[in-house]
Design an enzyme around this catalytic site. Structure first.
Site, mmCIF file in Angstrom:
data_model
loop_
_atom_site.group_PDB
_atom_site.id
_atom_site.type_symbol
_atom_site.label_atom_id
_atom_site.label_comp_id
_atom_site.label_asym_id
_atom_site.label_seq_id
_atom_site.Cartn_x
_atom_site.Cartn_y
_atom_site.Cartn_z
ATOM 1 N N LYS A 198 1.000 -1.175 -0.060
ATOM 2 C CA LYS A 198 0.052 0.008 -0.096
ATOM 3 C C LYS A 198 1.046 1.195 -0.188
ATOM 4 O O LYS A 198 2.006 1.125 0.726
ATOM 5 C CB LYS A 198 -0.830 -0.028 1.185
ATOM 6 N N GLY A 228 -10.724 3.946 -2.430
ATOM 7 C CA GLY A 228 -11.572 5.152 -1.814
ATOM 8 C C GLY A 228 -11.165 5.523 -0.491
ATOM 9 O O GLY A 228 -11.986 6.277 0.250
ATOM 10 N N HIS A 231 -5.637 5.640 0.070
ATOM 11 C CA HIS A 231 -4.238 5.055 -0.208
ATOM 12 C C HIS A 231 -4.557 4.208 -1.548
ATOM 13 O O HIS A 231 -5.665 3.893 -2.102
ATOM 14 C CB HIS A 231 -3.643 4.311 0.895
ATOM 15 N N ARG A 233 -3.186 0.235 -3.382
ATOM 16 C CA ARG A 233 -3.207 -0.886 -2.995
ATOM 17 C C ARG A 233 -2.850 -1.704 -4.228
ATOM 18 O O ARG A 233 -3.616 -1.810 -5.251
ATOM 19 C CB ARG A 233 -4.338 -1.417 -2.070
#
Length: 297
Positions: A198, A228, A231, A233
């Site tokens: 992430k 949302g 961050h 991923r």
């Protein structure tokens, strides 16, 4: 197979005296309070806001007739049938009891669930990773429980401090990147996930140019998604099918919001195309095939 869910009610239930551990005893399902019956009737109505009603049921004291020697039995509609390892159940239950029965913040927690939490169901993988942190007595998870719970339940955006167990592996001018290893077998709920990463922006609402380049390099160019929550991923190739199906369950307004989020362009063209295809009501199999084909090439 889509993402496995667990419920807060799988771990704790509310009584007139406070919160206690959950227990499973289908024989006691017949006993319900008047309030529980009314809420259960309303959840069956067409157009009902089921998530909101589930939260109300969770915050309602159970019938005394559903108390056992080990705890209390939540109503069927707010519990899951997910198999939870005993180590994870014990760690999470004790952690939640400390949060909910706290004299100073207990009421604040209940108020937040009612007004800010989207549901009482959450990702089993996230809960497993919180359990990993709980094994370390020095971890901040023991002092910062409410905030970490709120991030786990998607009530607030997560950051490094509120994520499940991870390791910071890179920092750029605009992002911090964390690596998430597979969950330990004795704590893992469901099938273990592969390694993923992430990227968390240094400044909210600002693109992560260097961070995304680093993310692509570290992950060997895995598919990148924005859910949302502030961050980006990575998704291992073998898990794209499940990830896209899970994302497709979001309502149209949520997908549009994420599509226009400032971080989405950083996720890359494939992610933007996926959002567009879902909004255009393309068959989910077609969307997955296109994403996996382009990812493979």
């Amino acid at each position: 197979m889509v993402s496995i869910k667990v419920s807060l009610a799988d771990f704790i239930v509310k009584t007139e005296e406070g919160w206690i551990p959950s227990d499973n005893c289908p024989a006691l399902d017949r006993f319900k309070t008047k309030t529980e019956k009314e809420l259960l009737d309303s959840i069956k109505k067409e157009g009902a806001d089921r998530a909101s009603i589930r939260k109300q049921l969770f915050l309602t004291s159970i019938s005394n007739k559903r108390l056992t020697q080990l705890g209390g039995v939540p109503v069927r509609d707010i519990r899951t049938s997910t198999t939870i390892p005993s180590s994870t159940r014990n760690l999470i239950t004790d952690w939640l009891l400390n949060i909910f029965n706290d004299e100073e913040s207990g009421e604040e927690v209940e108020s937040a669930i009612a007004s800010k939490y989207p549901d009482i169901f959450c990702s089993a993988d996230k809960i497993s990773r919180v359990a990993q942190r709980l094994e370390n007595r020095r971890d901040r998870v023991h002092e910062d429980g409410f905030r970490i719970l709120s991030a786990t339940m998607l009530a607030i955006d997560s950051d490094i401090a509120t994520e499940g167990k991870c390791e910071i592996v890179r920092a750029t001018e605009d992002a911090i990147i964390a690596k998430f290893e597979p969950v330990s077998e004795h704590l893992c709920i469901g099938n273990p996930r592969g390694v993923f990463y992430k990227a968390f922006p240094i400044k909210k609402e600002q693109p992560m140019v260097y961070g995304v380049k680093a993310l692509l390099g570290i992950s060997n160019r895995d598919f990148i998604m924005n859910h949302g929550h502030g961050h980006l991923r990575t998704v291992p190739y073998s898990e794209i099918n499940n990830a896209v199906r899970s994302f497709a369950k979001k309502n149209e307004a949520e997908i549009k919001r994420i599509r226009s989020d400032s971080l989405s362009p950083n996720a890359g063209e494939k992610f933007i195309n996926m959002c567009d295809m879902l909004l255009q009501k393309e068959k989910i199999e077609t969307v997955i095939a296109k994403i996996m084909k382009s990812d493979k090439n």
